[in-house]
Every structure is written in C-alpha cells, then in structure tokens.
Scaffold this active site. Structure first.
Site: not given
Length: 256
Positions: A47, A72, A151, A177
């Site tokens: 993100h 990530r 998630e 999430d």
C-alpha cells in the site's frame, strides 16, 4: 558474523520487537528510522508508494544501522520475496494468504531446498552478513523470516494449516482488512470487538504452533496493547503518521 544473525530467534526469544513502518518511497526515511530505537524496520510495497528499486536500496541502509529489514511485498508477488532475501532482508511479509497453496508458494520462495525452492544468488546477503557462500547456505533458512498475512475469514478458518506449512515461520495480522472481512464489507473498524476476538484466537493458534505472531498497530498505545497480549512483532503507525504527528507537535508549541 551476520548483521542480524538470528532475527527469528530474537522474535521467539523476546521481548516483543517493535518495528517502524515505512510507506514513503525515499529509502533514506527507512535509514533514519533505523537509527531510532526501533527493533526492526518494515518497508511496505503493498500500500505504500515504495517501488522495487527504492525498497531494494532501503535494505542495506537499514541493515547498516544494525536493524533487521523486513519487506511487505505486493499481493501474489512471491518471487519478489527471494530477491529481497538475496539483497539481505531479514524477513518478508506476504499479504492476502488465503489458501494453503498461497502459503506453500510463498514458503517455496523463502527457503532453500529441501524446505522450499529458493534459487541461489544472495549477492547482498553475503556482503551484509560477512559470510562466505559455504557458511551462508547451511544457515540461510533460519535467517529468513516468512510471515503470512492473516486478514480474511478464509485465512482465519485455515490458520492452523497455514502455520503447519513447512517454511512458514509465522503470521502477520492486518486488523483493518480483517475488520472489513469480518463485517462482510460493512465497515473499517480495527478496534471492534469482533476483530479483538479474532486477534486473540489467531494469537492463541500461533503460540500453540510455536511460531511467530506479528501485527500492525496504528498508534503507540495500541502497540503497547499488542505487546501486552504477547505478540512477537508489533509495527507502530507509519512514517507519514510520524511526520504529521511531529509537525503538529512543533506547530502547537510554536503557536502556544
């Protein structure tokens, strides 16, 4: 000796590791945060605005400060995990691991045979650890921490199976999430009672499996709660949040 010879041992041995979270693209931001009293630095390619090149440049800067670099990767880009391990990253977080096949594919890129299928090419890792190839290879699987993100309802339902996959060292929970999934898309509320119950359940399953549990916390206070619960790795807010908070504090003092 490696810069971070036993990040997995550090996570398992405690106390909880508190990590910075970086989503801004300039790798010098990660380098600056690595010089603060964080135990690790997580670079977010899912993100955040961080592309592969900048994330790659951040890894040796973080390691140069004596801290583990964790990346990530974007959803499904499991092959990218190997490239970061080759560069010297200590761990990789893979988002949206919703099936056993997802977990197996992720693990296959994180570990050398016979556990996985990671191919040889640790150019940066050899430099950062100070090891020769013959020294690095036998211990490399223990130097790479593979964290599968939990998630969704699907992941929660098979969490024991995910944890049982060879090469998966633990999980990392994304509460926002998870809240969307548990409310069936009705809301984003990572502090809801339903999310809290899911967090406690997931943590109990990880501890039963003897593996590592990580989680994202949006504030320092929430991070303290997660440390108290017994999470092994807790990330705190983000670099953009640190910047905004620092600016607000400075402005409040200037205009007092």
């Amino acid at each position: 000796m490696p810069t971070n010879p036993s990040f997995l041992d550090r996570l398992n041995g405690g106390p909880s590791a508190v990590a910075a979270w970086c989503g801004l693209p300039d790798p010098t931001i990660a380098a600056l945060l690595a010089r603060e009293n964080f135990d690790a630095v997580i670079v977010d390619m899912q993100h955040g605005a961080v592309d592969f090149s900048n994330a790659l440049r951040a890894v040796p800067l973080i390691a140069g400060a004596g801290k583990p670099a964790v990346v990530r990767v974007p959803v499904g880009e499991f092959a990218t995990a190997s490239r970061f391990l080759d560069a010297g990253a200590s761990g990789v977080i893979a988002p949206m691991i919703n099936t056993i096949d997802d977990a197996r594919r992720f693990a296959s890129f994180m570990k050398y045979p016979p556990i996985g299928e990671r191919s040889w090419g640790p150019h940066g890792a050899l430099s950062l650890t100070g090891m020769q190839a013959a020294e690095y290879f036998p211990v490399a699987n223990g130097l790479s921490v593979a964290l599968a993100m939990v998630e969704t309802r699907e992941a929660l339902n098979i969490i024991d199976d995910i944890l049982a996959v060879p090469g998966i060292d633990g999980i990392f929970i994304g509460p926002a999430d998870l809240s969307i999934a548990l409310s069936q898309g009705a809301k984003v509320n990572p502090l809801s009672a339903e999310v809290e119950e899911a967090i406690d359940y997931a943590l109990s399953r990880v501890k039963a499996a003897g593996k590592v549990a990580g989680i994202y916390a949006p504030t320092g206070a929430r991070a303290a709660d997660m440390v108290a619960k017994g999470f092994h790795l807790v990330s705190v807010a983000s670099d953009s949040a640190y910047l905004r908070h620092g600016a607000q504090m400075a402005l409040a003092a200037a205009r007092a």
